[in-house]
Design a protein around this motif. Structure first.
Motif, mmCIF file in Angstrom:
data_model
loop_
_atom_site.group_PDB
_atom_site.id
_atom_site.type_symbol
_atom_site.label_atom_id
_atom_site.label_comp_id
_atom_site.label_asym_id
_atom_site.label_seq_id
_atom_site.Cartn_x
_atom_site.Cartn_y
_atom_site.Cartn_z
ATOM 1 N N LEU A 142 0.826 -1.205 0.000
ATOM 2 C CA LEU A 142 0.000 0.000 0.000
ATOM 3 C C LEU A 142 0.865 1.262 0.000
ATOM 4 O O LEU A 142 0.601 2.222 -0.754
ATOM 5 C CB LEU A 142 -0.923 -0.014 1.219
ATOM 6 C CG LEU A 142 -1.821 1.214 1.403
ATOM 7 C CD1 LEU A 142 -2.743 1.392 0.196
ATOM 8 C CD2 LEU A 142 -2.618 1.100 2.694
ATOM 9 N N VAL A 143 1.908 1.306 0.839
ATOM 10 C CA VAL A 143 2.813 2.452 0.884
ATOM 11 C C VAL A 143 3.485 2.657 -0.467
ATOM 12 O O VAL A 143 3.623 3.802 -0.953
ATOM 13 C CB VAL A 143 3.862 2.257 2.000
ATOM 14 C CG1 VAL A 143 4.951 3.323 1.903
ATOM 15 C CG2 VAL A 143 3.198 2.296 3.375
ATOM 16 N N ARG A 144 3.910 1.563 -1.085
ATOM 17 C CA ARG A 144 4.571 1.685 -2.394
ATOM 18 C C ARG A 144 3.631 2.305 -3.426
ATOM 19 O O ARG A 144 4.019 3.201 -4.183
ATOM 20 C CB ARG A 144 5.035 0.304 -2.860
ATOM 21 C CG ARG A 144 5.643 0.299 -4.268
ATOM 22 C CD ARG A 144 6.054 -1.097 -4.685
ATOM 23 N NE ARG A 144 4.949 -2.036 -4.581
ATOM 24 C CZ ARG A 144 3.959 -2.144 -5.481
ATOM 25 N NH1 ARG A 144 3.927 -1.334 -6.533
ATOM 26 N NH2 ARG A 144 3.001 -3.027 -5.318
ATOM 27 N N ARG A 145 2.385 1.861 -3.449
ATOM 28 C CA ARG A 145 1.443 2.404 -4.437
ATOM 29 C C ARG A 145 1.124 3.875 -4.162
ATOM 30 O O ARG A 145 1.006 4.689 -5.085
ATOM 31 C CB ARG A 145 0.155 1.565 -4.422
ATOM 32 C CG ARG A 145 0.332 0.175 -5.055
ATOM 33 C CD ARG A 145 -0.987 -0.509 -5.280
ATOM 34 N NE ARG A 145 -1.669 -0.795 -4.004
ATOM 35 C CZ ARG A 145 -1.479 -1.905 -3.299
ATOM 36 N NH1 ARG A 145 -0.615 -2.820 -3.743
ATOM 37 N NH2 ARG A 145 -2.133 -2.096 -2.183
ATOM 38 N N LEU A 146 1.005 4.243 -2.874
ATOM 39 C CA LEU A 146 0.756 5.648 -2.541
ATOM 40 C C LEU A 146 1.922 6.539 -2.950
ATOM 41 O O LEU A 146 1.730 7.658 -3.468
ATOM 42 C CB LEU A 146 0.484 5.782 -1.032
ATOM 43 C CG LEU A 146 -0.841 5.189 -0.528
ATOM 44 C CD1 LEU A 146 -0.909 5.263 0.995
ATOM 45 C CD2 LEU A 146 -2.033 5.911 -1.155
ATOM 46 N N LEU A 147 3.145 6.048 -2.716
ATOM 47 C CA LEU A 147 4.315 6.836 -3.089
ATOM 48 C C LEU A 147 4.431 6.950 -4.599
ATOM 49 O O LEU A 147 4.839 7.993 -5.134
ATOM 50 C CB LEU A 147 5.577 6.200 -2.504
ATOM 51 C CG LEU A 147 5.710 6.287 -0.962
ATOM 52 C CD1 LEU A 147 6.899 5.466 -0.498
ATOM 53 C CD2 LEU A 147 5.871 7.753 -0.524
ATOM 54 N N GLU A 148 4.094 5.876 -5.313
ATOM 55 C CA GLU A 148 4.140 5.950 -6.776
ATOM 56 C C GLU A 148 3.102 6.952 -7.300
ATOM 57 O O GLU A 148 3.377 7.697 -8.253
ATOM 58 C CB GLU A 148 3.872 4.552 -7.366
ATOM 59 C CG GLU A 148 5.034 3.595 -7.183
ATOM 60 C CD GLU A 148 4.702 2.201 -7.679
ATOM 61 O OE1 GLU A 148 5.617 1.379 -7.803
ATOM 62 O OE2 GLU A 148 3.500 1.937 -7.925
ATOM 63 N N ASP A 149 1.933 6.944 -6.673
ATOM 64 C CA ASP A 149 0.901 7.892 -7.105
ATOM 65 C C ASP A 149 1.303 9.341 -6.821
ATOM 66 O O ASP A 149 0.890 10.266 -7.552
ATOM 67 C CB ASP A 149 -0.431 7.577 -6.402
ATOM 68 C CG ASP A 149 -1.006 6.247 -6.851
ATOM 69 O OD1 ASP A 149 -0.602 5.764 -7.926
ATOM 70 O OD2 ASP A 149 -1.842 5.668 -6.110
ATOM 71 N N SER A 150 2.081 9.538 -5.758
ATOM 72 C CA SER A 150 2.490 10.900 -5.405
ATOM 73 C C SER A 150 3.762 11.329 -6.129
ATOM 74 O O SER A 150 4.257 12.430 -5.893
ATOM 75 C CB SER A 150 2.702 11.014 -3.890
ATOM 76 O OG SER A 150 3.767 10.176 -3.475
ATOM 77 N N GLN A 157 6.844 10.054 -5.861
ATOM 78 C CA GLN A 157 8.097 9.859 -5.125
ATOM 79 C C GLN A 157 8.647 8.463 -5.474
ATOM 80 O O GLN A 157 8.547 7.519 -4.677
ATOM 81 C CB GLN A 157 7.858 10.003 -3.618
ATOM 82 C CG GLN A 157 7.260 11.359 -3.228
ATOM 83 C CD GLN A 157 7.067 11.509 -1.739
ATOM 84 O OE1 GLN A 157 7.989 11.209 -0.972
ATOM 85 N NE2 GLN A 157 5.903 11.998 -1.347
ATOM 86 N N GLU A 158 9.192 8.354 -6.680
ATOM 87 C CA GLU A 158 9.623 7.059 -7.211
ATOM 88 C C GLU A 158 10.761 6.445 -6.388
ATOM 89 O O GLU A 158 10.796 5.228 -6.170
ATOM 90 C CB GLU A 158 10.064 7.215 -8.665
ATOM 91 C CG GLU A 158 8.960 7.671 -9.597
ATOM 92 C CD GLU A 158 7.857 6.630 -9.701
ATOM 93 O OE1 GLU A 158 8.134 5.430 -9.456
ATOM 94 O OE2 GLU A 158 6.715 7.005 -10.035
ATOM 95 N N ALA A 159 11.706 7.258 -5.905
ATOM 96 C CA ALA A 159 12.846 6.717 -5.154
ATOM 97 C C ALA A 159 12.386 6.069 -3.861
ATOM 98 O O ALA A 159 12.781 4.945 -3.507
ATOM 99 C CB ALA A 159 13.856 7.825 -4.870
ATOM 100 N N ILE A 160 11.546 6.793 -3.139
ATOM 101 C CA ILE A 160 11.049 6.230 -1.881
ATOM 102 C C ILE A 160 10.140 5.029 -2.163
ATOM 103 O O ILE A 160 10.140 4.041 -1.430
ATOM 104 C CB ILE A 160 10.307 7.305 -1.078
ATOM 105 C CG1 ILE A 160 11.235 8.491 -0.791
ATOM 106 C CG2 ILE A 160 9.771 6.732 0.217
ATOM 107 C CD1 ILE A 160 10.560 9.633 -0.064
ATOM 108 N N ALA A 161 9.381 5.099 -3.246
ATOM 109 C CA ALA A 161 8.517 3.976 -3.624
ATOM 110 C C ALA A 161 9.352 2.730 -3.915
ATOM 111 O O ALA A 161 8.953 1.605 -3.605
ATOM 112 C CB ALA A 161 7.677 4.356 -4.839
#
Length: 397
Positions: free
Chosen positions: A227-235, A237-241
């Motif tokens: 879930l965190v990965r998908r939220l970061l990708e949507d926002s 923030q590819e590196a953190i994702a």
């Protein structure tokens, strides 16, 4: 061939196989206990009775003494040979050796006189150690009755009463002692089974705890990381994702490792499946005839036989409407048979088909059939070491 003729042929073949098994199949060994017991008793009585034997021979005339020495040598050689080979020979061979031993002992008593009937003690000791209980008891009765009858005909029954008591006491004592040895062996096997069940139960507990605690936690971590990965990708923030994706991957790998560990802890054992089968059959009111131990089964075949027992008993509980389920096993074979009312052709479902593939992977075969009298039978066989007998607990019929 008609159905009745086929049934008679099958019954005759089964009867012949059962007779052959009882006469020719080597019994389960006592681990050398019978051998060393018989050796010790034989040497003890030999040392004690040697002076009496020399005195008895000295009282005979020259011709009779020579005959007695010859027969006595053959008699001693026979029971020593029985001691050396009895543990490994089939029941039919043992029966012949018992008959030879009693015949030589009887001839020796006839030559030395009924007052020297104590020489038959050696035969009774060896027979008691290596023959079946019924055979040994019959030998004691025959020997005591024959000596008593001979003494009665010679009008010397009172003078040989001590020999009769000696023969009866030693024969019965040896039979009871071997029964005690066998009981101790059964207790040892039962203790080993209890220890194995305890290990299986502990493994199941650890597997359950791993699955309930770590499995649940790792599953939650995996879902949250995804879930965190998908939220970061949507926002954006590819590196953190990417880092969150690494956490998700590690969590999935850890969950897979836990599941693999749990699967290993929950490995199937033949002893465990027999115990589970007894409980399952008892719960639905089906009488169970199960082996008391799995010691004779090839260790490499025990796991796959455990799967066979599990599937066959499960099918019997669900579909057979049987009154009794019987499991027979040997070194490299297993038979699970019920007496249900099923008739007609056998339909192989996915469970039995998967079981056939599992047995085939071990280089073995799995057969399912309906016996002539009805019911359902599953027969499995896998290759085993050629140096061990595969006939035990009744043999596949």
């Amino acid at each position: 061939m008609t159905t009745s003729e086929a049934e008679r042929t099958a019954a005759t073949a089964g009867w012949r196989e059962e007779i052959g098994r009882r006469l020719l199949a080597p019994p389960s060994a006592h681990g050398g206990r019978a051998l060393w017991t018989s050796v010790g008793v034989t040497l003890l009585f030999s040392a004690l009775m040697l002076p009496y034997a020399l005195d008895a021979l000295g009282e005979l005339d020259t011709a009779r003494r020579r005959w007695a020495e010859g027969v006595g040598t053959a008699y001693v050689s026979s029971y020593l040979l029985f001691v050396a080979l009895g543990e490994t020979k089939a029941w039919g061979v043992r029966l012949l050796m018992c008959a030879l031993l009693l015949c030589l002992g009887g001839v020796l008593v006839a030559l030395m006189g009924v007052k020297n009937a104590w020489v038959l003690v050696f035969a009774l000791c060896v027979i008691g150690a290596f023959a079946r209980t019924v055979t040994a008891a019959g030998a004691v009765v025959v020997v005591v009755a024959a000596v008593g009858l001979a003494a009665f005909l010679e009008d010397s029954l009172a003078s040989v009463m001590s020999e009769l008591i000696l023969l009866a006491t030693v024969g019965v004592a040896m039979i009871l002692f071997m029964q005690l040895v066998e009981a101790n062996e059964q207790l040892r096997r039962a203790r080993d089974r209890i220890a194995e069940f305890a290990v299986v139960e502990e493994r199941e507990r650890v597997a359950r705890d791993l699955h309930d605690i770590l499995g649940h936690s790792l599953t939650t971590i995996t879902v949250k990381a995804g879930l965190v990965r998908r939220l970061l990708e949507d926002s954006g923030q590819e590196a953190i994702a990417g880092e969150a994706g690494e956490v998700e991957r590690f969590a999935r790998d850890a969950l897979a490792d836990v599941r693999a560990t749990v699967s290993g802890y929950r490995s199937v054992t033949l002893a465990g499946e027999l115990a589970a089968a007894a409980s399952a059959l008892r719960a639905v009111g089906i009488s169970a005839r199960l082996p008391h131990a799995v010691d004779d089964v090839d260790p490499q075949a025990r796991q796959v036989f455990g799967y066979v027992v599990r599937e066959a008993v499960t099918n019997a509980v669900r579909h057979s409407r049987a009154a009794q389920v019987e499991v027979r096993l040997g070194r490299d074979w297993l038979v699970v048979e019920d007496d249900g009312p099923g008739v007609g052709a056998v339909r192989i479902g996915n469970g039995l088909r998967g079981l056939q593939e599992r047995v085939a992977a071990q280089g073995g075969t799995l057969e399912v059939e309906r016996p002539p009298g009805g019911g359902f039978a599953v027969r499995a066989r896998v290759p085993a070491d050629s140096g061990r007998s595969s006939t035990a607990h009744g043999g596949p019929r």
